[in-house]
Design a protein around this motif. Sequence first.
Motif, PDB file in Angstrom:
ATOM      1  N   SER A 176       0.742  -1.296   0.035  1.00  0.00           N
ATOM      2  CA  SER A 176       0.229   0.082   0.004  1.00  0.00           C
ATOM      3  C   SER A 176       0.580   1.064   0.151  1.00  0.00           C
ATOM      4  CB  SER A 176      -0.954   0.038   1.436  1.00  0.00           C
ATOM      5  OG  SER A 176      -1.740  -1.022   1.199  1.00  0.00           O
ATOM      6  N   TYR A 177       2.018   1.099   0.660  1.00  0.00           N
ATOM      7  CA  TYR A 177       2.667   2.506   0.945  1.00  0.00           C
ATOM      8  C   TYR A 177       3.624   2.578  -0.249  1.00  0.00           C
ATOM      9  CZ  TYR A 177       1.080   4.202   5.439  1.00  0.00           C
ATOM     10  OH  TYR A 177       0.236   4.700   6.444  1.00  0.00           O
ATOM     11  N   VAL A 178       3.910   1.418  -1.094  1.00  0.00           N
ATOM     12  CA  VAL A 178       4.672   1.591  -2.224  1.00  0.00           C
ATOM     13  C   VAL A 178       3.899   2.325  -3.074  1.00  0.00           C
ATOM     14  CG1 VAL A 178       5.647   0.281  -4.084  1.00  0.00           C
ATOM     15  CG2 VAL A 178       6.338  -0.300  -1.676  1.00  0.00           C
ATOM     16  N   ARG A 179       2.595   2.056  -3.359  1.00  0.00           N
ATOM     17  CA  ARG A 179       1.768   2.543  -4.228  1.00  0.00           C
ATOM     18  C   ARG A 179       1.449   4.122  -3.932  1.00  0.00           C
ATOM     19  NH1 ARG A 179      -1.485  -0.787  -7.446  1.00  0.00           N
ATOM     20  NH2 ARG A 179      -2.111   1.395  -8.340  1.00  0.00           N
ATOM     21  N   ILE A 180       1.345   4.417  -2.413  1.00  0.00           N
ATOM     22  CA  ILE A 180       1.257   5.620  -1.943  1.00  0.00           C
ATOM     23  C   ILE A 180       2.267   6.768  -2.522  1.00  0.00           C
ATOM     24  CG2 ILE A 180       1.195   7.170  -0.084  1.00  0.00           C
ATOM     25  CD1 ILE A 180      -0.891   4.919   1.205  1.00  0.00           C
ATOM     26  N   THR A 215      -1.018  12.607   6.645  1.00  0.00           N
ATOM     27  CA  THR A 215      -1.916  11.677   6.724  1.00  0.00           C
ATOM     28  C   THR A 215      -1.433  10.569   7.012  1.00  0.00           C
ATOM     29  OG1 THR A 215      -2.424  11.154   4.592  1.00  0.00           O
ATOM     30  CG2 THR A 215      -3.657  13.306   5.598  1.00  0.00           C
ATOM     31  N   CYS A 216      -0.333   9.986   6.446  1.00  0.00           N
ATOM     32  CA  CYS A 216       0.084   8.479   6.732  1.00  0.00           C
ATOM     33  C   CYS A 216       1.033   8.521   7.903  1.00  0.00           C
ATOM     34  CB  CYS A 216       0.751   8.218   5.423  1.00  0.00           C
ATOM     35  SG  CYS A 216      -0.356   8.207   3.932  1.00  0.00           S
ATOM     36  N   ALA A 217       1.601   9.584   8.370  1.00  0.00           N
ATOM     37  CA  ALA A 217       2.623   9.690   9.403  1.00  0.00           C
ATOM     38  C   ALA A 217       2.527   8.936  10.380  1.00  0.00           C
ATOM     39  CB  ALA A 217       3.195  11.005   9.620  1.00  0.00           C
TER      40      ALA A 217
END
Length: 305
Positions: A217-221, A240-242
Amino acid sequence: MEMENCTVVSEFILLGIPNTKGLETILFVTFLSFYLCTLLGNLLIFSAILADPRLHTPMYFFLCNLSILDLGFSSISTPKFLANLWAKSRTISLGGCMSQVFFYHFLGSTECLLFTVMAYDRYVAICHPLRYLLIMNRRVCALLAAGTWITSSFHATILTSLTFTLPYCGSNVVDYFFCDIFPVIKLACADTYIVETVTFTNTGMVPTTCFLLILASYVRIAASVVRLRSAEQGLKAVSTCASHLTVVCFFFGPCALLYTQPSLSKVLATPIQIFCDVVTPMLNPVVYTLRNKEVKAAFRRMKGG
């Protein structure tokens, strides 16, 4: 020794934290402080989200679930440990020990799966912003949350059933400060190979799968953030992800050490376990409050209202 000559164990004795003799008062005050802060922090976040319509969004719905989990997770072993320190009694009933094993793996697995769902929510919000509320509608959010709780209940039921269908007829002294599978099955007077294998498989497979999905998910983000033209939009997406990334590190770091290194010495394993059980549930609301303007604003509105 023949099974019929054995006395079946009806209670266990928890030895507590190693090398802490004479420190009972300090431990009691420390654990009680952490526990009260955990209850206060998570109840405040839960109340703020429920009370503020602005926070009735998918991200905060899942954060509500996380607060409930942290309230439950911190209550598995801490109250009993505090009671044992206060009363200077180390006994726990067979039913109490079973409850600790079940809820530890039930809530731990639910939290693991919930972090994965929260990562997916951030992926949809950043990579598909125009379709976010269409994809993450109320029904989908409810199904995803219910799925994490239901799946984990099966996971915990299997592990607890395997652990306590073993015969316990010898020593009842658990060399730990709460009941977990590996300290308990050491006392079984039968072969524990199947329980150990299933436990290693389950407690290894669930976090590993979840971690890989979160990573994907975070690679795509990250790829989407790099393509954003505005630096301000990129910073907003990262912020928002931190908080989520921070609590994921708090959760998966200790898990990786505990369950990939089962022979870890007690000197290292016990502090890591305490960090998971006592410190992390307190830190999660702190992380989300310090880094989140919307939650801070909700607290201010609660105070003013």
